[in-house]
Design a protein around this motif. Sequence first.
Motif, mmCIF file in Angstrom:
data_model
loop_
_atom_site.group_PDB
_atom_site.id
_atom_site.type_symbol
_atom_site.label_atom_id
_atom_site.label_comp_id
_atom_site.label_asym_id
_atom_site.label_seq_id
_atom_site.Cartn_x
_atom_site.Cartn_y
_atom_site.Cartn_z
ATOM 1 N N UNK A 1 28.388 28.453 -25.063
ATOM 2 C CA UNK A 1 28.504 28.998 -26.415
ATOM 3 C C UNK A 1 29.927 29.069 -26.935
ATOM 4 N N UNK A 2 30.839 28.301 -26.346
ATOM 5 C CA UNK A 2 32.225 28.316 -26.823
ATOM 6 C C UNK A 2 32.312 27.637 -28.185
ATOM 7 N N UNK A 3 33.146 28.206 -29.050
ATOM 8 C CA UNK A 3 33.276 27.717 -30.424
ATOM 9 C C UNK A 3 34.140 26.467 -30.534
ATOM 10 N N UNK A 4 35.072 26.283 -29.605
ATOM 11 C CA UNK A 4 35.975 25.139 -29.685
ATOM 12 C C UNK A 4 36.469 24.734 -28.301
ATOM 13 N N UNK A 5 36.903 23.472 -28.219
ATOM 14 C CA UNK A 5 37.626 22.958 -27.064
ATOM 15 C C UNK A 5 38.800 22.166 -27.617
ATOM 16 N N UNK A 6 39.990 22.520 -27.172
ATOM 17 C CA UNK A 6 41.201 21.811 -27.563
ATOM 18 C C UNK A 6 41.679 21.053 -26.333
ATOM 19 N N UNK A 7 41.766 19.730 -26.443
ATOM 20 C CA UNK A 7 42.095 18.900 -25.294
ATOM 21 C C UNK A 7 43.057 17.789 -25.686
ATOM 22 N N UNK A 8 43.669 17.195 -24.656
ATOM 23 C CA UNK A 8 44.579 16.077 -24.888
ATOM 24 C C UNK A 8 43.825 14.914 -25.537
ATOM 25 N N UNK A 9 42.603 14.694 -25.085
ATOM 26 C CA UNK A 9 41.787 13.621 -25.651
ATOM 27 C C UNK A 9 40.332 13.830 -25.248
ATOM 28 N N UNK A 10 39.446 13.069 -25.860
ATOM 29 C CA UNK A 10 38.013 13.116 -25.570
ATOM 30 C C UNK A 10 37.563 11.694 -25.261
ATOM 31 N N UNK B 1 34.106 9.168 -23.942
ATOM 32 C CA UNK B 1 32.685 9.042 -23.639
ATOM 33 C C UNK B 1 31.801 10.052 -24.328
ATOM 34 N N UNK B 2 32.253 10.581 -25.458
ATOM 35 C CA UNK B 2 31.448 11.569 -26.182
ATOM 36 C C UNK B 2 30.408 10.820 -27.018
ATOM 37 N N UNK B 3 29.159 10.979 -26.640
ATOM 38 C CA UNK B 3 28.069 10.315 -27.350
ATOM 39 C C UNK B 3 27.416 11.273 -28.331
ATOM 40 N N UNK B 4 27.261 12.527 -27.898
ATOM 41 C CA UNK B 4 26.648 13.524 -28.782
ATOM 42 C C UNK B 4 27.560 14.740 -28.878
ATOM 43 N N UNK B 5 27.990 15.024 -30.093
ATOM 44 C CA UNK B 5 28.852 16.181 -30.333
ATOM 45 C C UNK B 5 27.978 17.387 -30.645
ATOM 46 N N UNK B 6 28.227 18.490 -29.944
ATOM 47 C CA UNK B 6 27.453 19.700 -30.259
ATOM 48 C C UNK B 6 27.837 20.249 -31.626
ATOM 49 N N UNK B 7 26.869 20.707 -32.363
ATOM 50 C CA UNK B 7 27.110 21.234 -33.706
ATOM 51 C C UNK B 7 27.946 22.498 -33.662
ATOM 52 N N UNK B 8 27.747 23.319 -32.639
ATOM 53 C CA UNK B 8 28.376 24.634 -32.595
ATOM 54 C C UNK B 8 29.772 24.637 -31.972
ATOM 55 N N UNK B 9 30.249 23.524 -31.420
ATOM 56 C CA UNK B 9 31.547 23.485 -30.759
ATOM 57 C C UNK B 9 32.466 22.488 -31.452
ATOM 58 N N UNK B 10 33.617 22.991 -31.934
ATOM 59 C CA UNK B 10 34.603 22.115 -32.574
ATOM 60 C C UNK B 10 35.444 21.418 -31.514
ATOM 61 N N UNK B 11 35.752 20.142 -31.750
ATOM 62 C CA UNK B 11 36.614 19.368 -30.862
ATOM 63 C C UNK B 11 37.979 19.234 -31.532
ATOM 64 N N UNK B 12 39.019 19.735 -30.876
ATOM 65 C CA UNK B 12 40.380 19.715 -31.421
ATOM 66 C C UNK B 12 41.279 18.929 -30.479
ATOM 67 N N UNK B 13 41.993 17.964 -31.010
ATOM 68 C CA UNK B 13 42.925 17.191 -30.184
ATOM 69 C C UNK B 13 44.293 17.826 -30.181
ATOM 70 N N UNK B 14 44.859 17.978 -28.998
ATOM 71 C CA UNK B 14 46.225 18.482 -28.867
ATOM 72 C C UNK B 14 47.163 17.330 -29.198
ATOM 73 N N UNK B 15 47.969 17.533 -30.244
ATOM 74 C CA UNK B 15 48.947 16.510 -30.626
ATOM 75 C C UNK B 15 50.331 17.079 -30.654
#
Length: 98
Positions: A73-82, A84-98
Amino acid sequence: EEPRTEVHTLRNHFTEVEGHHIARFLSPEYTVIRESRADDAEQEIPEIEGDVSGIVIDSVVDQRMLDLIAGKGMEYVAARDFTGIIKKPVSTRLLRII
């Protein structure tokens, strides 16, 4: 060891994890609930308890890790990169660290 000042913005957490290969599990107020090596984060996600709203990780996040994060149930994940993401969860934002 010097006492660490608490960081209260997502941008500050980005800056502090980048290049250090660590992961931080954050509360809704952006305080650190748990910090670990980025390599260990995937194994720690199922064990996380409490009010964790997101993770900032200096690593690449794949579909398997994203599914675990969304399942907690986490609202976001901030990562260096993503990758092989085929299906993005609606409830979790994906944020790239730049």
